[in-house]
Design an enzyme around this catalytic site. Structure first.
Site, PDB file in Angstrom:
ATOM      1  N   ASP A  26       1.018  -1.300  -0.007  1.00  0.00           N
ATOM      2  CA  ASP A  26      -0.125  -0.038  -0.155  1.00  0.00           C
ATOM      3  C   ASP A  26       0.920   1.246   0.177  1.00  0.00           C
ATOM      4  OD1 ASP A  26      -2.433  -1.604   0.669  1.00  0.00           O
ATOM      5  OD2 ASP A  26      -1.230  -2.124   2.340  1.00  0.00           O
ATOM      6  N   GLU A 289       1.754  -6.263  -5.174  1.00  0.00           N
ATOM      7  CA  GLU A 289       1.319  -5.447  -6.426  1.00  0.00           C
ATOM      8  C   GLU A 289       2.619  -4.713  -7.222  1.00  0.00           C
ATOM      9  OE1 GLU A 289      -2.560  -3.291  -6.487  1.00  0.00           O
ATOM     10  OE2 GLU A 289      -1.437  -1.725  -7.271  1.00  0.00           O
TER      11      GLU A 289
HETATM   12  O1  TRH Z   1       4.853  -5.913   0.426  1.00  0.00           O
HETATM   13  P1  TRH Z   1       3.673  -6.513  -0.264  1.00  0.00           P
HETATM   14  O2  TRH Z   1       3.373  -7.956   0.023  1.00  0.00           O
HETATM   15  O3  TRH Z   1       2.505  -5.611  -0.286  1.00  0.00           O
HETATM   16  C1  TRH Z   1       0.889  -5.835  -0.446  1.00  0.00           C
HETATM   17  C2  TRH Z   1       0.351  -5.587   0.848  1.00  0.00           C
HETATM   18  O4  TRH Z   1       0.252  -6.761   1.484  1.00  0.00           O
HETATM   19  C3  TRH Z   1      -1.209  -5.305   0.559  1.00  0.00           C
HETATM   20  O5  TRH Z   1      -1.906  -5.216   1.576  1.00  0.00           O
HETATM   21  C4  TRH Z   1      -1.463  -6.113  -0.648  1.00  0.00           C
HETATM   22  O6  TRH Z   1      -2.700  -5.860  -0.861  1.00  0.00           O
HETATM   23  C5  TRH Z   1      -0.614  -5.793  -1.763  1.00  0.00           C
HETATM   24  O7  TRH Z   1       0.673  -6.435  -1.502  1.00  0.00           O
HETATM   25  C6  TRH Z   1      -1.375  -6.694  -2.882  1.00  0.00           C
HETATM   26  O8  TRH Z   1       4.048  -6.475  -2.054  1.00  0.00           O
HETATM   27  P2  TRH Z   1       4.576  -5.201  -2.843  1.00  0.00           P
HETATM   28  O9  TRH Z   1       3.244  -4.888  -3.591  1.00  0.00           O
HETATM   29  O10 TRH Z   1       5.490  -5.798  -3.868  1.00  0.00           O
HETATM   30  O11 TRH Z   1       5.140  -4.199  -2.109  1.00  0.00           O
HETATM   31  C7  TRH Z   1       6.588  -4.463  -1.665  1.00  0.00           C
HETATM   32  C8  TRH Z   1       6.950  -3.061  -1.802  1.00  0.00           C
HETATM   33  O12 TRH Z   1       8.480  -3.030  -0.920  1.00  0.00           O
HETATM   34  C9  TRH Z   1       7.320  -2.531  -3.259  1.00  0.00           C
HETATM   35  O13 TRH Z   1       7.178  -1.108  -3.246  1.00  0.00           O
HETATM   36  C10 TRH Z   1       8.749  -2.746  -3.435  1.00  0.00           C
HETATM   37  C11 TRH Z   1       9.458  -2.343  -1.863  1.00  0.00           C
HETATM   38  N1  TRH Z   1      10.745  -2.983  -1.618  1.00  0.00           N
HETATM   39  C12 TRH Z   1      11.668  -1.976  -1.247  1.00  0.00           C
HETATM   40  O14 TRH Z   1      11.552  -0.638  -1.614  1.00  0.00           O
HETATM   41  N2  TRH Z   1      13.065  -2.442  -0.969  1.00  0.00           N
HETATM   42  C13 TRH Z   1      13.249  -3.634  -0.958  1.00  0.00           C
HETATM   43  O15 TRH Z   1      14.409  -3.950  -0.500  1.00  0.00           O
HETATM   44  C14 TRH Z   1      12.309  -4.673  -1.309  1.00  0.00           C
HETATM   45  C15 TRH Z   1      12.517  -6.004  -0.901  1.00  0.00           C
HETATM   46  C16 TRH Z   1      10.809  -3.954  -1.659  1.00  0.00           C
END
Ligand code: TRH
Length: 393
Positions: A26, A289
């Site tokens: 999010d 996402e």
């Molecule tokens: O973390 P996620 O699983 O997030 C979500 C939430 O759970 C939400 O409620 C749900 O509805 C949604 O998924 C579908 O996965 P996501 O979307 O990939 O988000 C991870 C974020 O973390 C993304 O912006 C990339 C960031 N990130 C970094 O900035 N640095 C890092 O080292 C890593 C591994 C990720």
């Protein structure tokens, strides 16, 4: 990087509200949106976030102890139940993922003349109904008046809101992927040698899944070296079990060896750092996402561990995405990739499927590049959002 908020705030063009349900998706999406709007000169942005500690994990410049602050030109406001006094809503108000706006804020919106354009930015989905609902207005009663809230759906087709992709990203990726000396320096910065010709480098940022155990176990037995780049998080335990390293101490920076598999444990970085990791690997396992979208911009093969939902609703969503993603692949490769995606998301053994990687790797690589190009044919999300707003304001 962080500066204390000045006493008086400028008028804002964008208010973005983010409620962190769990994990980082999010805040990941809303922070990317805010950053792109700011960097591309679309106006002044204020981002309201209810969980600054989670936000700070992907934005090291943020101080979670401060109620309001400027980071990279964006005003970050800790979203409490009580709003700061005399808050003036921006010209455009975005509630992310149907987080409910505070009633006094909605009241303040209704008192503006003209009222702000109110957008509900929805979760990304490849489901067909999204095209019918994208852009629809939902009238909201506020006291004696009514405000329209518009549904804005990201998506994969021309009839949706598209995907977040900042200007210059693809050029930066191309430059990065073609710069061999730069890549070697990047790996050296992580404490790794340059990638060997027969070696695979794979990043992994997924949820827990028994499928990971079989995948990791297969990599340990591989006839060629595999290096796993693993940001510390929810996948760690399954990876350690698969590698037969259950119970080993595992800290960021550690390098673990298990047969042909070398595991490099990484701290979480800012989003730009995570992009560079995706651009550098041969295969990326992603989730949720935002990492899912960024893997597509990396133009490399990726596997999607979709966010699990009750009653298996996520599997239908996975299939709707695969319908688009696999359409241009030869039937046999598409079948393999569909089976692989299903097995991963059902927590099944994927060892046998992995063995066929050498057969399909080249065609998948070519496809990943073409796919990234195709996705941008109708414009990125911010371009489409601005166009949508121009037709409404
Ligand atoms: O973390 P996620 O699983 O997030 C979500 C939430 O759970 C939400 O409620 C749900 O509805 C949604 O998924 C579908 O996965 P996501 O979307 O990939 O988000 C991870 C974020 O973390 C993304 O912006 C990339 C960031 N990130 C970094 O900035 N640095 C890092 O080292 C890593 C591994 C990720």
């Amino acid at each position: 990087m962080t500066t204390p908020a000045p006493l008086s705030l400028p008028p804002f063009d964008w208010d973005i509200f983010c409620c962190v349900v769990d994990n980082f998706g999010d805040i990941g999406v809303t922070w990317r949106l805010a950053s792109q709007l700011q960097r591309e000169g679309r106006g002044k942005v204020r981002l309201w976030v209810d969980d600054l500690a989670s936000f700070a994990r992907i934005c090291p410049g943020l101080d979670p102890a401060q109620d309001s602050q400027w980071v990279e030109g964006i005003h970050i406001q800790h979203w409490h139940t009580v709003l700061p006094a005399d808050v003036i809503p921006a010209r455009v108000v975005i509630e992310a993922f149907a987080c409910e706006l505070p009633a006094p804020f909605v009241q303040a919106m209704a008192e503006q003349n003209p009222p702000p354009c109110w957008i509900n930015l929805e979760y990304l989905s490849a489901e067909a109904w999204v095209e019918d609902c994208h852009g629809l207005a939902s009238p909201q009663r506020v006291g004696n008046t009514s405000l329209n809230k518009y549904f804005f759906f990201p998506g994969f087709t021309a009839k949706t809101g598209g995907l977040l992709c900042e200007q210059g990203l693809i050029t930066a990726r191309e430059r990065w992927q073609q710069d061999e000396a730069g890549l070697n320096a990047y790996w050296a910065g992580l404490g790794l040698a340059p990638k060997a010709d027969d070696e695979l480098r794979i990043s992994l940022f997924t949820y827990e899944s028994a499928a990971l155990r079989s995948l990791v176990a297969t990599w340990c037995q591989s006839s060629t070296p595999v290096t796993l780049l693993l940001p510390l998080g929810r996948s760690l335990n399954d990876v350690l079990i698969g590698a037969g390293l259950e119970g080993a101490t595992a800290d960021a920076g550690d390098l673990l060896q298990a047969g042909s598999l070398c595991i490099k444990l990484l701290p979480m970085t800012d989003q730009a750092g995570y992009d560079r990791l995706l651009w550098s690997c041969d295969l990326n396992l992603v989730r949720g996402e935002d990492s899912f979208v960024r893997a597509q911009w990396a133009a490399r093969p990726f596997l999607w561990h979709i966010y699990p939902q009750d009653d298996e609703a996520h599997i239908a969503k996975l299939d709707d995405f695969l319908e688009h993603y696999l359409a241009a692949l030869p039937a046999e490769a598409a079948r393999w990739l569909r089976d692989f995606s299903h097995a991963l998301n059902h927590g099944q053994d994927v060892g046998e499927l992995w063995v066929q990687w050498p057969q399909y790797a080249t065609i998948w690589q070519q496809h990943a590049r073409a796919w990234s190009h195709k996705l941008l044919a109708d414009g990125d999300l911010v371009t489409r959002l601005v166009k949508f707003l121009e037709s409404r304001i």
